[in-house]
Scaffold this motif. Structure first.
Motif, PDB file in Angstrom:
ATOM      1  N   ASN A 288       0.595  -1.304  -0.162  1.00  0.00           N
ATOM      2  CA  ASN A 288      -0.090   0.080   0.046  1.00  0.00           C
ATOM      3  C   ASN A 288       0.684   1.211  -0.277  1.00  0.00           C
ATOM      4  O   ASN A 288      -0.236   2.897  -0.043  1.00  0.00           O
TER       5      ASN A 288
ATOM      6  N   ASP B 189      -5.644   1.690  -0.545  1.00  0.00           N
ATOM      7  CA  ASP B 189      -5.444   0.179  -0.366  1.00  0.00           C
ATOM      8  C   ASP B 189      -5.571  -0.305  -1.713  1.00  0.00           C
ATOM      9  O   ASP B 189      -7.253   0.179  -1.792  1.00  0.00           O
ATOM     10  N   TRP B 190      -5.208  -1.744  -1.977  1.00  0.00           N
ATOM     11  CA  TRP B 190      -5.120  -2.363  -2.501  1.00  0.00           C
ATOM     12  C   TRP B 190      -5.946  -3.916  -2.206  1.00  0.00           C
ATOM     13  O   TRP B 190      -6.411  -4.166  -3.279  1.00  0.00           O
TER      14      TRP B 190
END
Length: 451
Positions: free
Chosen positions: A196, A218-219
């Motif tokens: 992130n 945020d992945w």
């Protein structure tokens, strides 16, 4: 008589002025892919300071460049301005449309998308959301030199989609952009690791928030969905897809790129977004971007046959859409036939183009564009020939799509293997079932060979 002559000349002057496209005058020295100082003037308006750079990837190799600009006030601060009837913003794009022999494919495609596509689920949370850009054709002068016909365009960003802003260290609305062709599904667990603090994950990048500015990202929401798509069976995916993805918009997007043969937009050149990842039951939706490869021409200006399937790449997004297509082929068929009675007609599609062709001719913009750029980088400009080519391609594409999505579609729609690249993968439909053809063999969507 002399009075009448003066009146007539004045009237002609007024009509000529009204017929012209808006003119943008830019200045900038030592332009490159990084921002530098310049100025911007729309028609005879105020001269504004700007930051300006070249934009694009492949397009950078052409002489006619696209530009990204950021408006500023006298103090060098960000200046939002509503220009040519579009949204108020400081960040704009001047699209050169260099490889497009019609100079309008991207604009026509997005106009069509804005007209027919169903609203994103975000519209229930914020009715002002726009799931596509708007743009206006202009003529550009750079450092007092005529630079040609451009499309002055909004951007796909948080403001356009009305995503939730991050708060403190908590990311909320997320906007991801697909920039490449790398596969986004793997059975290797380490593939799904992410950072992130990084703006990229494989071929995707975060467009909002801005990690380089220290904003939180945020992945996890997107990576979790990719993981779910990879390891879930077709029953699970088709049962719960609508809980994770904005299904009506994804369906419309699939039909959209399929009709346009926008192969360059199956896995890349699109935005995936979520309104607020902190809320329960948030979905991933999709917005199109960069649609030059469409309407019968490729991203290298080559012609595209209208009677073949849109190419499929082994990428998470194509994998995802094939899954949906396989499980919901009746839904696609019904949606196509619904659109066929409203937005999807040859007359309507041709009118998008004819209106802009008329605009280009009546303002003299095409002749100036042709004089400036025809033949440069091997791209010849012939408005009459291109217009007829597009109309013919539309008729042929409708015949193909009507056959595919009609009441009695042919069992085999297309099997195509290029001699120069037999290892390339292609989608085809046999007995109403999607299969993948590669190296002379057929595979199902799970990669299992079909005997």
């Amino acid at each position: 008589m002399r009075v009448l002559s003066v009146i007539w000349l004045c009237l002609c002057s007024v009509l000529l002025t009204r017929a012209q496209l808006p003119v943008i005058r830019l200045t900038g020295e030592n332009l490159s892919t990084t921002f530098s100082s310049g100025t911007f003037q729309l028609d005879d308006g105020k001269v504004l300071p700007i930051e300006i750079r070249y934009r694009g990837s492949t397009s950078l190799s052409y002489d006619k460049k696209s530009f990204a600009i950021k408006l500023q006030d006298e103090k060098g601060e960000k200046l939002d301005s509503a220009l040519l009837g579009m949204r108020s913003d400081n960040s704009w794009i001047l699209d050169a449309m260099t490889i497009d022999k019609a100079r309008m494919r991207n604009r026509v495609s997005t106009d069509l998308w804005n007209d027919f596509s169903r609203k994103s689920y975000v519209s229930e949370l914020n009715p002002e959301t726009q799931n596509g850009t708007h743009g206006k054709f202009v003529e550009v002068y750079l450092n007092n030199e005529y630079w040609g016909l451009y499309c002055f365009t909004e951007k796909i960003d948080r403001k356009q989609l009305k995503l939730k802003k991050f708060k403190g260290k908590t990311p909320k609305g997320m906007l991801y952009k697909s920039n490449g062709w790398s596969s986004l599904h793997s059975e290797d667990e380490t593939y799904y690791e992410y950072n992130n603090n990084s703006a990229t994950w494989h071929s995707l990048e975060v467009s909002y928030p801005d990690v380089e500015e220290g904003e939180p990202i945020d992945w996890k929401p997107l990576v979790d969905d990719v993981y779910w798509m990879t390891f879930s069976d077709s029953i699970e995916v088709n049962s719960h897809f609508k809980d994770k993805f904005d299904l009506p918009v994804w369906e419309d997007y699939f039909l959209f790129v399929e009709f346009l043969m926008a192969d360059d937009n199956i896995c890349k050149n699109m935005y995936i977004y979520c309104y607020d990842i902190t809320e329960a039951n948030q979905k991933m939706s999709i917005a199109p971007w960069d649609l030059d490869h469409s309407w019968g021409r490729s991203w290298t200006s080559d012609t595209l046959c209208a009677e073949v399937e849109t190419e499929t790449w082994f990428n998470w997004v194509s994998y995802l859409m094939q899954y949906v297509y396989t499980g919901l082929d009746k839904t696609y068929k019904e949606r196509y036939q619904e659109l066929r009675q409203t937005y999807f007609t040859p007359e309507r599609f041709k009118k998008y183009f004819s209106d802009y062709f008329t605009l280009f001719r009546s303002t003299g913009a095409w002749e100036r564009e042709k004089a400036r750029w025809s033949g440069v980088n091997g791209i010849e400009l012939d408005i009459d020939a291109e217009e007829q080519y597009i109309y013919n391609w539309i008729d042929r594409r409708f015949a193909f799509m009507d056959k595919k999505y009609g009441d009695n579609p042919a069992g085999i729609h297309d099997i195509m293997v290029k001699k120069d690249n037999p290892s390339r993968s292609y989608k085809c439909v046999i007995n109403n079932r999607i299969v993948i053809v590669r190296n002379g063999k057929m595979y199902n969507l799970q990669g299992q060979e079909i005997k």
